[in-house]
Design a protein around this motif. Structure first.
Motif, PDB file in Angstrom:
ATOM      1  N   THR B 180       0.834  -1.197   0.000  1.00 34.15           N
ATOM      2  CA  THR B 180       0.000   0.000   0.000  1.00 34.15           C
ATOM      3  C   THR B 180       0.869   1.247   0.000  1.00 34.15           C
ATOM      4  OG1 THR B 180      -1.730  -1.164   1.207  1.00 34.15           O
ATOM      5  CG2 THR B 180      -1.828   1.227   1.246  1.00 34.15           C
ATOM      6  N   LEU B 181       0.547   2.183  -0.860  1.00 27.09           N
ATOM      7  CA  LEU B 181       1.227   3.478  -0.856  1.00 27.09           C
ATOM      8  C   LEU B 181       0.235   4.527  -0.363  1.00 27.09           C
ATOM      9  CD1 LEU B 181       3.261   3.387  -4.194  1.00 27.09           C
ATOM     10  CD2 LEU B 181       4.036   2.963  -1.881  1.00 27.09           C
ATOM     11  N   LYS B 182       0.654   5.299   0.631  1.00 19.14           N
ATOM     12  CA  LYS B 182      -0.238   6.275   1.252  1.00 19.14           C
ATOM     13  C   LYS B 182       0.149   7.689   0.837  1.00 19.14           C
ATOM     14  CE  LYS B 182      -0.779   3.430   5.389  1.00 19.14           C
ATOM     15  NZ  LYS B 182      -0.439   3.368   6.841  1.00 19.14           N
ATOM     16  N   ILE B 183      -0.853   8.432   0.385  1.00 18.60           N
ATOM     17  CA  ILE B 183      -0.605   9.726  -0.233  1.00 18.60           C
ATOM     18  C   ILE B 183      -1.367  10.834   0.471  1.00 18.60           C
ATOM     19  CG2 ILE B 183      -1.087  11.024  -2.362  1.00 18.60           C
ATOM     20  CD1 ILE B 183      -0.580   8.224  -3.764  1.00 18.60           C
ATOM     21  N   MET B 184      -0.723  11.951   0.685  1.00 21.95           N
ATOM     22  CA  MET B 184      -1.430  13.150   1.148  1.00 21.95           C
ATOM     23  C   MET B 184      -1.208  14.265   0.145  1.00 21.95           C
ATOM     24  SD  MET B 184      -1.110  13.356   5.333  1.00 21.95           S
ATOM     25  CE  MET B 184      -2.184  14.796   5.533  1.00 21.95           C
ATOM     26  N   GLY B 185      -2.155  15.196   0.104  1.00 19.60           N
ATOM     27  CA  GLY B 185      -1.961  16.382  -0.732  1.00 19.60           C
ATOM     28  C   GLY B 185      -2.597  16.321  -2.115  1.00 19.60           C
ATOM     29  N   ILE B 243       5.139   8.519 -10.143  1.00 21.40           N
ATOM     30  CA  ILE B 243       4.012   9.431 -10.352  1.00 21.40           C
ATOM     31  C   ILE B 243       3.774  10.343  -9.150  1.00 21.40           C
ATOM     32  CG2 ILE B 243       1.487   9.544 -10.684  1.00 21.40           C
ATOM     33  CD1 ILE B 243       1.742   6.947 -12.346  1.00 21.40           C
ATOM     34  N   PHE B 244       3.827   9.768  -7.947  1.00 23.95           N
ATOM     35  CA  PHE B 244       3.417  10.557  -6.779  1.00 23.95           C
ATOM     36  C   PHE B 244       4.556  11.169  -5.961  1.00 23.95           C
ATOM     37  CE2 PHE B 244      -0.372   7.854  -7.487  1.00 23.95           C
ATOM     38  CZ  PHE B 244      -1.276   8.881  -7.742  1.00 23.95           C
ATOM     39  N   GLY B 245       5.750  10.674  -6.141  1.00 22.37           N
ATOM     40  CA  GLY B 245       6.920  11.294  -5.506  1.00 22.37           C
ATOM     41  C   GLY B 245       6.760  11.600  -4.027  1.00 22.37           C
ATOM     42  N   ILE B 246       7.034  12.839  -3.673  1.00 23.34           N
ATOM     43  CA  ILE B 246       7.060  13.225  -2.254  1.00 23.34           C
ATOM     44  C   ILE B 246       5.678  13.166  -1.611  1.00 23.34           C
ATOM     45  CG2 ILE B 246       6.742  15.713  -2.589  1.00 23.34           C
ATOM     46  CD1 ILE B 246       8.817  16.102  -0.331  1.00 23.34           C
ATOM     47  N   ASN B 247       4.617  13.125  -2.437  1.00 23.95           N
ATOM     48  CA  ASN B 247       3.273  13.026  -1.864  1.00 23.95           C
ATOM     49  C   ASN B 247       3.019  11.688  -1.190  1.00 23.95           C
ATOM     50  OD1 ASN B 247       2.165  15.634  -2.793  1.00 23.95           O
ATOM     51  ND2 ASN B 247       2.626  14.771  -4.799  1.00 23.95           N
ATOM     52  N   ILE B 248       3.845  10.705  -1.502  1.00 30.30           N
ATOM     53  CA  ILE B 248       3.752   9.418  -0.791  1.00 30.30           C
ATOM     54  C   ILE B 248       4.417   9.602   0.566  1.00 30.30           C
ATOM     55  CG2 ILE B 248       4.442   6.993  -0.762  1.00 30.30           C
ATOM     56  CD1 ILE B 248       4.634   7.191  -3.855  1.00 30.30           C
ATOM     57  N   LYS B 397      -2.583  15.797  11.573  1.00 30.51           N
ATOM     58  CA  LYS B 397      -1.973  15.074  10.460  1.00 30.51           C
ATOM     59  C   LYS B 397      -1.266  16.019   9.506  1.00 30.51           C
ATOM     60  CE  LYS B 397      -4.664  12.131   8.270  1.00 30.51           C
ATOM     61  NZ  LYS B 397      -5.884  11.396   7.831  1.00 30.51           N
ATOM     62  N   GLU B 398      -1.947  17.136   9.197  1.00 33.24           N
ATOM     63  CA  GLU B 398      -1.369  18.082   8.249  1.00 33.24           C
ATOM     64  C   GLU B 398      -0.067  18.666   8.791  1.00 33.24           C
ATOM     65  OE1 GLU B 398      -2.218  18.878   5.174  1.00 33.24           O
ATOM     66  OE2 GLU B 398      -4.141  17.847   4.996  1.00 33.24           O
ATOM     67  N   LEU B 399      -0.007  18.888  10.111  1.00 31.86           N
ATOM     68  CA  LEU B 399       1.218  19.439  10.679  1.00 31.86           C
ATOM     69  C   LEU B 399       2.370  18.440  10.534  1.00 31.86           C
ATOM     70  CD1 LEU B 399       2.858  21.580  12.129  1.00 31.86           C
ATOM     71  CD2 LEU B 399       2.004  20.705  14.314  1.00 31.86           C
ATOM     72  N   LEU B 400       2.095  17.174  10.824  1.00 29.93           N
ATOM     73  CA  LEU B 400       3.147  16.168  10.695  1.00 29.93           C
ATOM     74  C   LEU B 400       3.584  16.025   9.239  1.00 29.93           C
ATOM     75  CD1 LEU B 400       1.899  13.483  13.250  1.00 29.93           C
ATOM     76  CD2 LEU B 400       3.779  15.098  13.530  1.00 29.93           C
ATOM     77  N   ASP B 401       2.621  16.080   8.316  1.00 25.16           N
ATOM     78  CA  ASP B 401       2.980  15.969   6.904  1.00 25.16           C
ATOM     79  C   ASP B 401       3.775  17.202   6.442  1.00 25.16           C
ATOM     80  OD1 ASP B 401       2.847  14.530   4.373  1.00 25.16           O
ATOM     81  OD2 ASP B 401       1.596  16.186   3.687  1.00 25.16           O
ATOM     82  N   PHE B 402       3.383  18.340   6.938  1.00 27.59           N
ATOM     83  CA  PHE B 402       4.081  19.591   6.613  1.00 27.59           C
ATOM     84  C   PHE B 402       5.537  19.489   7.068  1.00 27.59           C
ATOM     85  CE2 PHE B 402       4.288  24.371   7.812  1.00 27.59           C
ATOM     86  CZ  PHE B 402       4.836  24.707   6.581  1.00 27.59           C
ATOM     87  N   LEU B 403       5.744  19.036   8.291  1.00 24.56           N
ATOM     88  CA  LEU B 403       7.102  18.886   8.817  1.00 24.56           C
ATOM     89  C   LEU B 403       7.888  17.870   7.986  1.00 24.56           C
ATOM     90  CD1 LEU B 403       9.342  19.379  10.893  1.00 24.56           C
ATOM     91  CD2 LEU B 403       8.238  17.680  12.377  1.00 24.56           C
ATOM     92  N   ARG B 404       7.217  16.764   7.633  1.00 21.67           N
ATOM     93  CA  ARG B 404       7.874  15.740   6.824  1.00 21.67           C
ATOM     94  C   ARG B 404       8.400  16.330   5.509  1.00 21.67           C
ATOM     95  NH1 ARG B 404       6.643  12.553   2.470  1.00 21.67           N
ATOM     96  NH2 ARG B 404       4.672  13.637   2.185  1.00 21.67           N
ATOM     97  N   ARG B 405       7.548  17.093   4.837  1.00 18.93           N
ATOM     98  CA  ARG B 405       7.969  17.682   3.560  1.00 18.93           C
ATOM     99  C   ARG B 405       9.117  18.667   3.750  1.00 18.93           C
ATOM    100  NH1 ARG B 405       3.577  17.278  -0.629  1.00 18.93           N
ATOM    101  NH2 ARG B 405       2.059  15.890   0.310  1.00 18.93           N
ATOM    102  N   GLU B 406       9.015  19.459   4.816  1.00 20.15           N
ATOM    103  CA  GLU B 406      10.089  20.421   5.088  1.00 20.15           C
ATOM    104  C   GLU B 406      11.409  19.709   5.347  1.00 20.15           C
ATOM    105  OE1 GLU B 406      10.246  23.703   4.890  1.00 20.15           O
ATOM    106  OE2 GLU B 406       8.175  23.832   4.190  1.00 20.15           O
TER     107      GLU B 406
END
Lengths: 414, 414
Positions: B180-185, B243-248, B397-406
């Motif tokens: 399973t690949l999990k995607i946000m954004g 296809i999904f890159g960093i969004n995964i 969740k969004e905060l953790l994902d935001f930090l992950r991307r940063e």
């Protein structure tokens, strides 16, 4: 009137998601006094869904389906119900317009596959989906009612509340009223033994069920109207109140955090929370209560000894002599968070949630809870079983219940 | 080999509990490569259970039943399956001894009703319950297998892992492997369009499903052994990664908090969390990760302006000029919690979770996230829909994902 629920989705049969729709629909059917006799989960598979529809049709008056209304190829609930009913799918311009508007609102371009969602079963009532794109449908055919709802709970739940509940309410002519008493501090078998003279009733019925560290008793009465049902419930309710006393922490939908938050707000007691092993769960539970901002001064997650000392003034000596997981530390944390934040009450957790960190003397599951109320200090020791998440969840609940009992039993603390 | 699950319990049909057993059993059947074709929920009602057993017997080789093995009067699964199979219930001394021991261990006296739990279906294998009192049973009758398991998840889950999984593994001769690949954004419809060339495969299959703010893609392959299945999955997996890159944000069972926690631990970055509207949820998510104590210095729930100023040095001017719900405050909170605790990273939330507190300019659902990484500061604005709980959950969740991307995109911050 009998209802069945059919949840459609291979993801349910693969265990990818937990079926919260089933509980939501069930709760609402219960409130409507509609007998919910059966629930089925089928995959995204036409033949199996057709065969389930045949079975359900024999038993139920109302067949509710959730899921499989999406834009994708394996979404086939609408198509299959149409085939079962020998009806056509027809294009509905109004629904398409609505989907278009939805995409505009969330600032995304409409996709081709959305057109599929604008088809409805001929002769059905469309339930407008304000929370997504798939419309709900109600089809009445030969004394049977078919209700098709989208799968995502954030669409199904508001759609059910707004359209389906009032629709079903008109159809139902009895009401089922329930009253639930929620108990902490007594095991299931013992609790049931304490009420064994009461469990044989037919109307109302009394059913116990155990949840993690809790027992709930549900009294349910069936009658023509709500008033009559409530009168049937009353004597059993009073008896349970007498038997379980302070161990009853709440009734019905009310949660432990609501009860505690209300006690704090009512008595205008400012609180601060210091958490180690629960890591923010206790504060986060209290924040579930919308009015909490008036009394919750702050929460602190002090995971390290360093932070316990710096933020909470836990003494170095206590940490060295008794360790971070000790009742002494729990009390100093509770006192410290109250004093440094200017709150009346401080509460704390410190323990070993595992999986690592346990020793023979201080095993995984050992947790201390501290309570400080205007100079009065107390603690509680827990020995819990289960994994990290369960130990943390349970500790949070136990701390709130501990505070609840302290607030209720000692007037002089308030 | 086909399996069906029958969950027994009126509490499920009343919606009192959410059926987590169904997802748990389903996940395990999927891992075993056993076709899970159907799931049913019946109340504590003998006739309906008998009729469901007849239906299931026609379709499935393995029938798993959960619930209804308790000591109380309405627990009747064992009795009903015995009747369906035309078998006797016999008293099992070893099981009784084991129940007695269990009561000793938890320091409670054994109750009379427990004797009922010591009866087993003749010819069945007893699965010892180390986590409660009701034994599990496996009965093989005429090429069909009936597996009876206790209802409470804290008993069912370990019993399944210890006894049922190995038992079924022997029976199964194909494996089903999933990735399973999990995607946000990215929204569901758009995400599916991005992979529309890949979704027609039969082996492996590719199935999308949407969760709150996320899309998961599950690739599933069937083969004789795990290696062969993995080889089938690989090309689709690589394509999705492209296809999904960093969004995964994660794969399989891995959670967002685990991914973030691992990034922090790997880079030895100390973190501190300052929360307003999320009230401890972010810290509590991070604390789910057992190794977090090395990097999580502390969390602070600063609900009031007072506490934002005192604990985090948010300036009075910022609060007056821009308000507590502003990107300026979010950034100062993040910076403040990092600096006052000596962490490398500070992250923060401030927003309006509702139901009250919204204004036309700052409506319910407006949330600011702040991130401070060693002097670098940034923020994100969210406009969320839904109730208080959903807004808080989503913000966390969004905060953790935001930090992950940063953390992933800016090497110079590390």
């Amino acid at each position: 009137m009998k209802a069945e629920l059919i949840c459609v989705g291979t993801e349910l049969l693969l265990g990818d998601i937990i079926n919260t729709n089933a509980a939501f629909v069930a709760k609402n059917l219960a409130a409507l006094g509609i007998d919910h006799i059966f629930e089925a989960v089928v995959g995204d598979n036409k033949e199996r869904l057709l065969s389930q529809l045949e079975i359900s049709k024999q038993r139920a008056d109302i067949i509710i389906l959730s899921g499989g209304l999406g834009p994708t190829q394996d979404d086939l609930t609408k198509e299959t119900v149409a085939e079962h009913l020998k009806k056509q799918l027809i294009y509905d311009e109004a629904t398409y317009k609505h989907i278009e508007e939805y995409f505009n609102k969330i600032n995304r371009p409409i996709v081709d596959s959305s057109k599929k969602q604008a088809y409805i079963i001929e002769g059905s009532n469309v339930l407008k989906n304000e929370w997504g794109t798939a419309p709900g449908l109600i089809c009445e055919v030969e004394n049977k009612t078919y209700i098709l709802l989208p799968g995502p709970p954030i669409e199904l739940e508001p759609m059910f509340k707004k359209y389906v509940f009032p629709y079903l309410k008109q159809k139902s002519n009895t009401v089922l009223v329930s009253k639930t008493l929620k108990i902490m501090g007594i095991g299931e078998a013992k609790a049931e033994q304490m009420v064994k003279d009461l469990v044989n009733g037919q109307n109302p019925t009394l059913a116990p069920y155990a949840k993690d560290g809790e027992v709930h008793f549900r009294i349910t009465a069936k009658a023509e109207d709500e008033d009559k049902a409530r009168k049937l419930i009353e004597p059993v309710y009073n008896k349970l109140k007498e038997i379980f006393g302070i161990n009853i922490y709440a009734e019905d939908e009310k949660t432990l955090e609501e009860v505690v938050a209300e006690l704090l707000v009512k008595n205008n007691l400012k609180i601060a929370v210091a958490e180690s092993c629960t890591g923010g769960l206790v504060a986060s539970k209290l924040v579930n209560y919308p009015g909490i901002s008036n009394v919750l001064i702050e929460g602190v997650v002090t995971y390290s000894n360093e932070s316990k000392k710096r933020r909470l003034n836990v003494s170095d000596e206590t940490l060295k002599q008794h360790g971070a997981v000790s009742y002494q530390t729990a009390i100093e944390m509770a006192e410290g968070v109250a004093k440094t934040s200017g709150a009346d009450i401080g509460i704390s957790t410190t323990g070993i949630a595992g999986p690592g960190g346990g020793t023979p003397k201080k095993p995984v599951g050992l947790v201390y809870l501290g309570v400080y109320i205007k100079g009065y200090k107390t603690y509680k020791e827990l020995k819990l079983m289960g994994d990290r998440q369960r130990i943390r969840e349970r500790s949070s609940k136990e701390l709130l219940d501990f505070l609840r009992r302290e607030l209720l039993t000692s007037n002089n603390k308030l």
